[in-house]
Scaffold this motif. Structure first.
Motif, short mmCIF file in Angstrom:
data_model
loop_
_atom_site.label_atom_id
_atom_site.label_comp_id
_atom_site.label_asym_id
_atom_site.label_seq_id
_atom_site.Cartn_x
_atom_site.Cartn_y
_atom_site.Cartn_z
N SER A 83 7.96 11.99 1.56
CA SER A 83 6.59 12.47 1.41
C SER A 83 5.83 12.32 2.72
O SER A 83 5.05 13.22 3.10
N TYR A 84 6.08 11.23 3.44
CA TYR A 84 5.42 11.03 4.73
C TYR A 84 5.82 12.13 5.72
O TYR A 84 4.98 12.70 6.41
N ALA B 24 8.86 7.81 -0.68
CA ALA B 24 7.72 7.52 0.20
C ALA B 24 7.93 8.11 1.58
O ALA B 24 7.02 8.73 2.15
N THR C 281 0.82 -1.21 0.00
CA THR C 281 0.00 0.00 0.00
C THR C 281 0.86 1.27 0.00
O THR C 281 1.02 1.92 -1.02
N PHE C 282 1.44 1.59 1.12
CA PHE C 282 2.19 2.84 1.28
C PHE C 282 3.35 2.94 0.30
O PHE C 282 3.48 3.92 -0.44
N ALA D 105 3.90 1.22 -2.40
CA ALA D 105 3.50 1.02 -3.79
C ALA D 105 3.06 2.33 -4.46
O ALA D 105 3.06 2.43 -5.70
N LYS D 106 2.73 3.34 -3.66
CA LYS D 106 2.25 4.60 -4.21
C LYS D 106 3.39 5.55 -4.57
O LYS D 106 3.15 6.60 -5.16
N ALA D 107 4.62 5.22 -4.21
CA ALA D 107 5.76 6.10 -4.47
C ALA D 107 6.76 5.39 -5.38
O ALA D 107 6.79 4.17 -5.46
#
Length: 251
Positions: A195-196, A192, A181-182, A184-186
């Motif tokens: 961005s977090y 990732a 999820t987390f 896979a989006k970056a």
């Protein structure tokens, strides 16, 4: 109860341990508990655990669904044996004749971690009780062996293995979920995490959560961690605690 007054042994466990013969009536020739489990594992590996059903496995084997029920009473029993199947390769032996408990447990945990990260579908199988299947009992035995030369009580040895096993499964589950999820989006782990950090700072501001902002200011999220860094950190801390327990004076 059986004739001895003990609880009756479930048929699937008797077959798995080689204590009972395969059914002799009904199923097509060549069907076996091992083939059923292997077919179910193949479905889970390619399509996920949700795709596994008695009818689907039977179809892949060219058998009727009822034929499978001569070997297994339910899908739950199949799931237990699927979990056991991923542990069919036993833990490796000690690397040296004088391997200590810490090196042994570390090796044991890393090998289990590798298996779970390879078969992430197995992490979706609920734990319904302590290990009772052949391969998992072998893993339990080898884990306890690592503590054989310590002064821990037998109860503490078992608790240590349950602690390590639980940690390994939990970390593998979190890692698999985060990757799916987390991450896979970056485009990559660094993007990732950066961005977090930016998102968290935007949401909480500079003053409301000073401890968290110190982590961000220190650049902790600006460099990608190794894929197993969190597992290493947790495993080493658990082993540190076990070492303290082992070294405690006993009356």
């Amino acid at each position: 109860m059986d004739a001895s007054g003990e609880p009756a042994l479930p048929s699937y466990l008797g077959q798995a341990w080689g204590l009972r013969e395969r059914p002799t009536k009904g199923p097509k020739r060549g069907l076996s508990l091992e083939r059923i489990v292997d077919a179910a594992v193949a479905v889970a590996a390619s399509e996920g655990l949700s795709a596994v059903s008695m009818s689907r496995v039977a179809s892949d084997l060219g058998a009727s669904t009822m034929a499978l029920y001569r070997y297994l009473a339910s899908k739950d029993e199949l799931l237990v044996l699927m979990m056991d199947a991923i542990y069919q390769t036993p833990p490796s032996p000690p690397q040296t004749p004088d391997e200590g408990w810490r090196a042994g447990l570390s090796r044991w945990a890393w090998e289990q971690h590798t298996i779970l990260r390879k078969h992430t579908w197995a992490l979706r199988i609920p734990i319904t009780g302590p290990p009772v299947t052949p391969n998992q009992i072998i893993w339990l035995e080898r884990g306890l062996d690592c503590l054989g030369d310590t002064a821990l009580s037998e109860g503490d040895k078992l608790s240590v293995i349950m602690l390590l096993s639980g940690y390994t499964r939990s970390e593998a589950t979190v890692s698999a979920d985060v990757e799916a999820t987390f991450m896979a989006k970056a485009p990559d782990e660094l993007a990732a995490m950066v961005s977090y950090g930016q998102l968290v700072r935007r949401l909480v501001g500079l003053d409301r959560f000073p401890a968290l902002n110190k982590v961000i200011d220190a650049g902790v999220l600006d460099e990608p961690a190794g894929p197993d860094d969190e597992f290493v950190f947790g495993l080493e801390r658990i082993l540190d605690g076990i070492g303290v327990l082992i070294d405690q004076p006993r009356g």
